[in-house]
Design an enzyme around this catalytic site. Structure first.
Site, PDB file in Angstrom:
ATOM      1  N   LYS A  19       0.823  -1.206   0.000  1.00 41.98           N
ATOM      2  CA  LYS A  19       0.000   0.000   0.000  1.00 41.98           C
ATOM      3  C   LYS A  19       0.857   1.257   0.000  1.00 41.98           C
ATOM      4  O   LYS A  19       0.668   2.160  -0.826  1.00 41.98           O
ATOM      5  CB  LYS A  19      -0.914   0.017   1.221  1.00 41.98           C
ATOM      6  CG  LYS A  19      -1.749   1.287   1.338  1.00 41.98           C
ATOM      7  CD  LYS A  19      -2.284   1.499   2.738  1.00 41.98           C
ATOM      8  CE  LYS A  19      -1.647   2.721   3.336  1.00 41.98           C
ATOM      9  NZ  LYS A  19      -2.305   3.225   4.545  1.00 41.98           N
ATOM     10  N   ASN A  20       1.793   1.335   0.932  1.00 37.09           N
ATOM     11  CA  ASN A  20       2.564   2.568   1.081  1.00 37.09           C
ATOM     12  C   ASN A  20       3.468   2.827  -0.115  1.00 37.09           C
ATOM     13  O   ASN A  20       3.714   3.986  -0.465  1.00 37.09           O
ATOM     14  CB  ASN A  20       3.375   2.527   2.381  1.00 37.09           C
ATOM     15  CG  ASN A  20       2.483   2.619   3.605  1.00 37.09           C
ATOM     16  OD1 ASN A  20       1.390   3.180   3.547  1.00 37.09           O
ATOM     17  ND2 ASN A  20       2.933   2.067   4.723  1.00 37.09           N
ATOM     18  N   ARG A  91      -3.307  11.097   3.826  1.00 41.30           N
ATOM     19  CA  ARG A  91      -2.033  11.778   4.059  1.00 41.30           C
ATOM     20  C   ARG A  91      -1.114  11.700   2.841  1.00 41.30           C
ATOM     21  O   ARG A  91      -0.360  12.643   2.558  1.00 41.30           O
ATOM     22  CB  ARG A  91      -1.338  11.185   5.285  1.00 41.30           C
ATOM     23  CG  ARG A  91      -0.053  11.912   5.631  1.00 41.30           C
ATOM     24  CD  ARG A  91       0.509  11.527   6.971  1.00 41.30           C
ATOM     25  NE  ARG A  91       1.737  12.267   7.239  1.00 41.30           N
ATOM     26  CZ  ARG A  91       1.796  13.519   7.658  1.00 41.30           C
ATOM     27  NH1 ARG A  91       0.681  14.194   7.861  1.00 41.30           N
ATOM     28  NH2 ARG A  91       2.953  14.126   7.874  1.00 41.30           N
ATOM     29  N   CYS A 115      -4.835   8.413   9.045  1.00 44.10           N
ATOM     30  CA  CYS A 115      -5.218   7.844  10.337  1.00 44.10           C
ATOM     31  C   CYS A 115      -4.845   8.783  11.474  1.00 44.10           C
ATOM     32  O   CYS A 115      -3.803   9.424  11.449  1.00 44.10           O
ATOM     33  CB  CYS A 115      -4.518   6.496  10.559  1.00 44.10           C
ATOM     34  SG  CYS A 115      -5.406   5.090   9.870  1.00 44.10           S
ATOM     35  N   ASP A 307       3.724  -0.276  12.546  1.00 43.12           N
ATOM     36  CA  ASP A 307       2.472  -0.755  11.954  1.00 43.12           C
ATOM     37  C   ASP A 307       2.105  -2.161  12.411  1.00 43.12           C
ATOM     38  O   ASP A 307       0.971  -2.604  12.194  1.00 43.12           O
ATOM     39  CB  ASP A 307       2.553  -0.720  10.425  1.00 43.12           C
ATOM     40  CG  ASP A 307       2.389   0.684   9.873  1.00 43.12           C
ATOM     41  OD1 ASP A 307       1.947   1.575  10.624  1.00 43.12           O
ATOM     42  OD2 ASP A 307       2.707   0.899   8.688  1.00 43.12           O
ATOM     43  N   VAL A 329       7.479   5.523  17.877  1.00 40.29           N
ATOM     44  CA  VAL A 329       7.356   6.214  16.593  1.00 40.29           C
ATOM     45  C   VAL A 329       6.212   7.223  16.611  1.00 40.29           C
ATOM     46  O   VAL A 329       6.368   8.379  16.205  1.00 40.29           O
ATOM     47  CB  VAL A 329       7.169   5.197  15.449  1.00 40.29           C
ATOM     48  CG1 VAL A 329       6.990   5.912  14.114  1.00 40.29           C
ATOM     49  CG2 VAL A 329       8.367   4.244  15.396  1.00 40.29           C
TER      50      VAL A 329
END
Length: 427
Positions: A19-20, A91, A115, A307, A329
């Site tokens: 996804k990222n 984002r 998020c 994550d 983080v």
């Protein structure tokens, strides 16, 4: 979503494209003066939102299932047909500022969203763009940037980030590809997604060295061409399925994966008592019945990924012993603690550190996933809970996991959805 307790899972799970990576590669396509063909792009709501944002800028998109063609001949500076709310919801929309500024010498992008897992400021992005010779201002919820050189091009510079920001590294990496001169980025993030981005940009004609290390050198070029590129496998999805195997004490094989992207996760699962075997791009996980509690501290790559903190905490609730989980983080990424407690978990939360006293049998109940990864953690916890759980907040899950329930059902889970967000496979 209804999730029944799963006694055992067994079989193979296919890992989708990252996804990222997909989101930043879609933004990077704006740098090309010809079509960019992406394959292995997951069908996710975040990808759909990003697609709509690009179309609103005049980009033409063609999708066929997991393949995406991005044509930028009609690209314009400003989005004309989409509200700021659409940009605020994702984002990754802010990634577009680098390519637009690099190609046109100016850009205007709404402030980003995503998020709600704590402050993720864009200060690093803005300061670095200024160092490249841009004037950057925030005007009425927009970030407005202009290259101040007479040629309206960015100028190469030596830039040191104050922190290892993935987003800032990716944004400036893209912006610098078409700059005049050489840019040296120091204290850069080292995540695999940055390596994926640099690899595609180099195939487009960029000159980038050092991606995946703490220093990246970019020699600016005059133009970038189109290319065909395959998105790397999603390391977070793969890690989630590894935890699914462990939490249900089930043998699973998972592919395709890049084992080097998952070293920190694999080491912790092995420390728990899971046997993990490698064969090319396939991982096989065989958990022991009696796993051991372990501590984790989230770190930027190559450390343990933030994550996977929530899914791993769900696993620790099922393991006898005490584990300490520290989040370093993001400062607001413990939203899942209360939901796990509702399921019978014993967790003591002190700031960004959770002490999990594991071994209690989780009980099914109604829970809510407050963000993408906590929603995945609720599904995993429900697989190990006695009875049938009901999970709310699936809009978060659909942002980052392609066919999550279907993949788990294929290996023996019993998950049903009363409503799902439609994702078009063709556009």
């Amino acid at each position: 979503m209804q999730v029944l307790e799963s006694q055992k899972l067994s079989g193979h799970i296919r890992v989708s494209g990252a996804k990222n990576s997909s989101l930043v590669l879609m933004a990077a396509a704006l740098l090309a003066d010809r079509s960019v063909f992406l394959s292995n792009v997951p069908l996710l709501t975040d990808v759909e939102v990003m697609s709509k944002l690009l179309v609103s800028m005049g980009v033409e998109l063609r999708r066929n299932k997991n393949q995406l063609e991005i044509m930028t001949s009609g690209l314009s500076l400003f989005s004309k047909d989409l509200s700021c709310e659409a940009f605020h919801s994702l984002r990754a929309s802010f990634f577009c500022i680098g390519p637009l500024l690099a190609r046109f010498g100016e850009a205007k992008i709404p402030l980003p969203g995503g998020c709600r897992i704590g402050a993720r400021p864009i200060d690093e992005h803005i300061q670095a763009l200024k160092a490249l010779g841009a004037r950057v201002e925030i005007q009425n919820d927009y970030v407005v940037a202009k290259a101040i050189s007479p040629q309206k091009r960015l100028i190469g510079a030596r830039i040191r980030f104050n922190c290892k920001s993935v987003g800032a590294t990716e944004t400036i990496l893209m912006a610098a590809t078409l700059s005049q001169g050489t840019t040296i980025l120091e204290n850069t993030a080292e995540e695999p997604e940055i390596q994926d981005l640099a690899t595609m940009l180099n195939e487009m004609g960029a000159k980038i060295q050092g991606a995946g290390t703490s220093q990246i050198t970019i020699e600016g070029v005059d133009r970038l061409k189109g290319c065909s590129y395959t998105v790397m496998p999603d390391r977070i999805e793969a890690g989630t399925f590894l935890v699914a195997a462990a939490i249900t004490r089930s043998p699973l094989t998972i592919s395709p994966v890049v084992p080097e992207h998952l070293e920190a996760v694999i080491l912790k699962l092995q420390e728990c008592g899971c046997l993990i075997e490698y064969s090319g791009n396939t991982l096989s996980v065989i958990p022991r019945k009696n796993l051991q509690a372990v501590d984790i501290t989230t770190r930027p790559f190559p450390g343990f990924p933030t994550d996977l903190q929530a899914p791993f905490m769900a696993l620790m609730t099922t393991v006898k012993g005490i584990s300490k989980i520290q989040e370093t983080v993001f400062e607001n990424r413990m939203q899942h603690v209360g939901e796990l407690q509702r399921m019978g978990a014993t967790i003591v939360l002190e700031g960004n550190t959770a002490v999990v006293i594991g071994g209690n049998n989780l009980k099914a109940t109604s829970v809510t996933g407050g963000d993408l990864r906590s929603c995945a953690a609720m599904v995993l916890a429900s697989l190990a809970a006695n009875g049938t759980s009901v999970i709310q907040g699936l809009e978060h899950l659909d942002r980052g996991y392609e066919d999550f329930a279907e993949k788990l059902n294929a290996v023996g889970a019993n998950i049903s959805r009363t409503h799902s967000v439609p994702l078009s496979s063709q556009e």
